[in-house]
Write an enzyme that holds these catalytic residues in place. Structure first.
Site, PDB file in Angstrom:
ATOM      1  CB  ILE A   1      -0.954  -0.011   1.216  1.00  0.00           C
ATOM      2  CG1 ILE A   1      -1.932  -1.178   1.107  1.00  0.00           C
ATOM      3  CG2 ILE A   1      -1.710   1.313   1.306  1.00  0.00           C
ATOM      4  CD1 ILE A   1      -2.779  -1.389   2.355  1.00  0.00           C
TER       5      ILE A   1
ATOM      6  CB  THR B   1       1.894  -0.413   9.289  1.00  0.00           C
ATOM      7  OG1 THR B   1       1.198   0.049  10.453  1.00  0.00           O
ATOM      8  CG2 THR B   1       2.997   0.561   8.922  1.00  0.00           C
TER       9      THR B   1
ATOM     10  CE  LYS C   1      -9.645  -3.776   8.959  1.00  0.00           C
ATOM     11  NZ  LYS C   1      -8.767  -3.667   7.774  1.00  0.00           N
TER      12      LYS C   1
ATOM     13  CB  VAL D   1     -15.238   0.459   5.967  1.00  0.00           C
ATOM     14  CG1 VAL D   1     -16.374  -0.423   5.457  1.00  0.00           C
ATOM     15  CG2 VAL D   1     -15.139   0.399   7.482  1.00  0.00           C
TER      16      VAL D   1
ATOM     17  CB  ALA E   1     -10.068  -0.824  -0.308  1.00  0.00           C
TER      18      ALA E   1
ATOM     19  CG  LEU F   1     -15.452   0.429  -2.591  1.00  0.00           C
ATOM     20  CD1 LEU F   1     -16.369  -0.695  -2.136  1.00  0.00           C
ATOM     21  CD2 LEU F   1     -15.740   0.802  -4.036  1.00  0.00           C
TER      22      LEU F   1
ATOM     23  N   GLY G   1      -3.919 -14.990  -3.646  1.00  0.00           N
ATOM     24  CA  GLY G   1      -3.450 -13.939  -2.743  1.00  0.00           C
ATOM     25  C   GLY G   1      -4.558 -13.187  -2.041  1.00  0.00           C
TER      26      GLY G   1
ATOM     27  CG  ASP H   1     -10.628  -7.407   8.131  1.00  0.00           C
ATOM     28  OD1 ASP H   1      -9.955  -6.572   8.760  1.00  0.00           O
ATOM     29  OD2 ASP H   1     -10.966  -7.269   6.943  1.00  0.00           O
TER      30      ASP H   1
ATOM     31  CE  LYS I   1     -12.385  -4.537   6.110  1.00  0.00           C
ATOM     32  NZ  LYS I   1     -12.327  -5.288   4.843  1.00  0.00           N
TER      33      LYS I   1
ATOM     34  N   GLY J   1      -6.986  -4.667  -2.116  1.00  0.00           N
ATOM     35  CA  GLY J   1      -5.935  -4.495  -3.122  1.00  0.00           C
ATOM     36  C   GLY J   1      -5.128  -3.243  -2.845  1.00  0.00           C
TER      37      GLY J   1
END
Length: 818
Positions: free
Chosen positions: A476, A556, A580, A610, A612, A614, A665, A679, A683, A798
């Site tokens: 990232i 990170t 998060k 939440v 990525a 979007l 992946g 996870d 969120k 991603g």
């Protein structure tokens, strides 16, 4: 006629004197009629004062100082005068040096130095430098004459800062110049009394000499040659984007100089101002640059303000008390006693209620001022009319100056706003009724930061610089820096924004450079110049630098870095992060971070927590801000689980789909981390908190997806074996859904203040029915979007899309600070 004045740096070295000679010759070659005034060589006046002091102590080391002065002048002779002509020049300079030595010997004998003798001693600086330049030009065939200003400038005997008798002086200058056509080389800084005693003209004395001659001769222009390209919009040592002011009024120059600008000393130029003679400030070392013209009226400017100056070290004295309200004469009493004790006041600010008066002074005077005022107001203090004398030190004052402020509204608001957004507290403020100057007193530690943000705001209002500290250069972080580099020109052209990477850190190395790290070579620079990575040290250095418009990006997955966010907010550094942890821990910690960011006027942005890239959180916050109310939030919030259930159909083994997701992946090294739903829980918890619910992690109910044997498998390899063993369990789930014409989705649902997460079977009318790939989808059912929920759908994982979300948050901070 033009009068040229060359300062100490212009006369300081062989190279600078050669530049002076070139300027004079170029003027003459163009047919200009000129006269030139010279200061002493740079530093010589201070050396002469020191020599006088040592002589009063009968310290023979004053001879060493005189020898040093002699050698500096001899060095120029050797470099710029032909060998055959040097002996005569050496003799002439030596004659002056001998006179100086004799004078200092006399001082050492009586061990006393009067102001009259001190003036005579320091006069040798200008006499030596002007003699030197005369000898060089004369040897080079220039028709010139040495003019000792003592012959024509008559003063009183107020030694140290003598007052000029302009009636006599103007007549003598005019008479002298009427009898000669030669180039006059004039000693600056000095004059003489009616009795012929040497005097000096005080601070800016050589500028004063130039102004006196210019006014007496009705010069077309006076040129002040120094070592900078004119007057600057700010001190270039503190504000790297400072630039030359092309034109400035006398009044603006006076204000800027009072508050620290050192290029000229306007009071010394008053004779020229009174005759409306323009003053042009030029650079000896860049003679082709147009410089700054100081005139009664300046040319129109595109900027509201003209310049910013500052005094770095001040103390603020505050006199307050209810007994001062409505009482006449308090101010008069205060400033009369200060004047009596020769205390210089830099700035005055008084509350409209008359409850308090504060004023700024040099810190060296604080103890004296406190004693003076406590004695002067002892009766008022005794009866409680005055509460006491409060003194605050380690302060600075910034003056924003410009005649354009009279024609524009909102200047003060803009100034206070930009300081507030950067966490700079204003201790006191003052503005004259002329609207020429707004002064603010701030803490000394913030001076550089304040100067830069004010300068950017008023002179580059269409351009902002963000100083970025990045932690995490994995997928990232690296993608973010690539995007910043690729969009650098776009941001500058269309967003008026520059992102200056000043710090970068991974798990091994870190590098901080306040001047900026090249986005094209940050990795090489970090690895070659960086030091061992220590997050606490990285954060402390970011805070210590106190750079304007600072942003800390945490890219990170580290579970500890969020502990530094609070300190960053307290240091007025904004934070952006896809991490998060900070927003999904204890509610009290979450609330404290948000309260602190709001209180300090900084931004805490985490759109990528939440979905990525979007626009989930921004959309939610927009709905809340506009008064909408949430009834239900549903979401497929895991790209991994989205992919698995979008591809899990009858006849396909669940274990095969999970393995496929792992190979592509999409999963963590141990897929159970994704399949646990934790996870997703973080969120949906964040979204619940964003709509105002006080939720703790334990308030989230997760319906287990995996059978116990799969959860407890000791290794990942064993886990996949157990998935095979449990295939019938998963097959039953999918067969049941398909029998009803439905599909399985792993959905988080927030409704009636309760959060439930698990696999759900949904039909064709549900917004999550049609999905593919690893998309995330979020559905907001609100009062406004009641019958047809607002749906946000797209890639929710991603590096590229997550980095783009962080990028968007950084740009949003730039817009906020603008």
């Amino acid at each position: 006629m033009k009068v040229l004045k060359f300062g100490g740096t212009s006369c300081g070295t062989v190279a600078s004197i050669q530049s002076v000679l070139n300027i004079i010759k170029a003027k003459q070659a163009q047919g200009e009629q000129i006269a030139a005034v010279f200061s002493a060589m740079g530093g010589v006046t201070n050396k002469l004062i020191e020599a006088g002091r040592l002589a009063t102590l009968n310290e023979s080391t004053y001879f060493d100082i005189v020898k040093e002065i002699e050698n500096r002048h001899f060095e120029v002779v050797r470099a710029l005068i032909d060998v055959k002509s040097q002996s005569k020049v050496f003799a002439n300079i030596r004659t002056i040096i001998n006179e100086l030595e004799d004078l200092l010997k006399g001082v050492s004998l009586i061990r006393e130095i009067s102001t009259r003798t001190s003036d005579l001693i320091v006069s040798f600086g200008e006499r030596l430098s002007t003699t030197l330049i005369y000898e060089i030009l004369h040897a080079q065939g220039v028709d010139c004459q040495y003019l000792d200003a003592r012959k024509v400038i008559q003063t009183d005997d107020n030694f140290g800062i003598a007052n000029v008798n302009f009636e006599v002086t103007n007549r003598q200058i005019q008479d002298y110049f009427s009898k000669t056509k030669s180039l006059q080389l004039i000693t600056g800084f000095i004059g003489s009394t009616e009795k012929g005693e040497t005097t000096t003209l005080g601070r800016g004395g050589s500028d004063y000499t130039g102004s006196i001659f210019g006014a007496a001769l009705n010069a077309q222009e006076i040129e002040i040659w120094t070592d900078v390209d004119g007057m600057m919009t700010a001190d270039p040592r503190k504000v790297k984007n400072a630039f030359t002011i092309p034109t400035i009024t006398y009044s603006e120059a006076m204000e800027l100089t009072h508050f620290g600008a050192k290029v000229i000393y306007p009071p010394s130029l008053q004779p020229a101002f009174s005759k409306n003679i323009p003053i042009r400030v030029l650079n000896t070392f860049n003679p082709d640059f147009i410089g700054t013209v100081v005139n009664r009226v300046a040319e129109p400017s595109e900027y509201i303000i003209t310049g910013i100056s500052s005094i770095d070290n001040l103390a603020l004295v505050n006199l307050q008390g209810s007994g001062m309200i409505g009482v006449a004469g308090v101010s008069a009493k205060l400033f009369t006693v200060l004047a009596k004790h020769e205390i210089s006041v830099v700035l005055i600010s008084q509350a409209s209620s008359e409850h308090s008066i504060c004023f700024a002074i040099n810190p060296s005077a604080t103890a004296n001022v406190k004693a003076i005022l406590e004695n002067e107001f002892k009766n008022e203090i005794a009866v409680g009319d005055v509460e006491g004398i409060d003194i605050q030190e380690n302060l600075s004052v910034i003056a924003v100056v410009g005649e354009g402020m009279r024609r524009h509204t909102g200047v003060s608001g803009k100034l206070f706003s930009v300081l507030g957004k950067n966490g700079i507290n204003i201790v006191a403020t003052a503005q004259g009724s002329s609207e020429l100057n707004i002064s603010v007193v701030i803490e000394k530690k913030d001076i550089s930061k304040a100067l830069n943000v004010i300068h950017d705001s008023f002179f580059f209002s269409q351009a902002k610089t963000l100083n970025l500290f990045l932690v995490g250069t994995g997928l990232i972080g690296k993608a973010l820096l690539e995007q910043l580099q690729g969009q650098e020109n776009y941001l500058s052209k269309y967003k008026a924004l520059k992102v200056n990477l000043v710090g970068v850190m991974n798990s091994r190395k870190m590098l901080i450079d306040s001047q900026g790290i090249d986005l094209a070579s940050w990795e090489n620079e970090r690895d070659s110049k960086g030091k061992k990575a220590e997050i606490w040290e990285f954060v402390e250095e970011a805070k210590r630098l106190n750079l304007p418009n600072s942003v800390f990006a945490d890219c990170t997955a580290n579970k500890e870095i969020h502990n530094f966010y609070l300190g960053l907010f307290e240091a007025n550094i904004s934070v952006v992060t896809p991490n998060k942890v900070a927003n999904s821990g204890r509610y009290d910690d979450y609330a404290l971070l948000h309260r602190t960011a709001l209180k300090k006027g900084v931004k805490f942005l985490y759109e990528t927590n939440v979905g990525a890239g979007l626009p989930v959180i921004n959309t939610l916050q927009g709905l809340i801000s506009s008064g909408d109310r949430f009834e239900k939030i549903e979401g497929v919030l895991s790209g991994t689980l989205s992919y698995i259930f979008n591809n899990f159909k009858a006849g396909v083994k669940f274990a095969d789909i999970v393995m496929e997701a792992k190979i592509k992946g999409y999963t963590e090294p141990d897929p159970r981390e994704d399949l646990s739903g934790m996870d997703v829980a973080r969120k949906i918890l964040i979204l619940g908190r964003e709509i105002g619910l006080r939720l703790e992690p334990e308030d989230v109910t997760i319906e287990k997806l995996l059978p116990e044997n799969c959860e407890k498998a000791p290794t990942v390899e064993d886990f996949f074996k157990e998935l095979e063993v449990s295939n019938a369990y998963f097959e039953a789930m999918v067969n049941e859904a398909e029998a009803k014409g439905e599909v399985l989705r792993f959905i988080a649902c927030l409704e009636n203040n309760k959060i439930n997460i698990g696999v759900k079977s949904i039909g064709k009318t549900h917004p999550f029915y049609m999905m593919d790939g690893a998309d995330n989808v979020i559905s907001f059912t609100t009062k406004r979007y009641h019958d047809r929920p607002l749906v946000i759908k797209g890639p929710g994982a991603g590096a590229e899309v997550t980095a783009s979300g962080v990028f968007a948050d950084i740009v949003a901070i730039g817009s906020y600070l603008g």
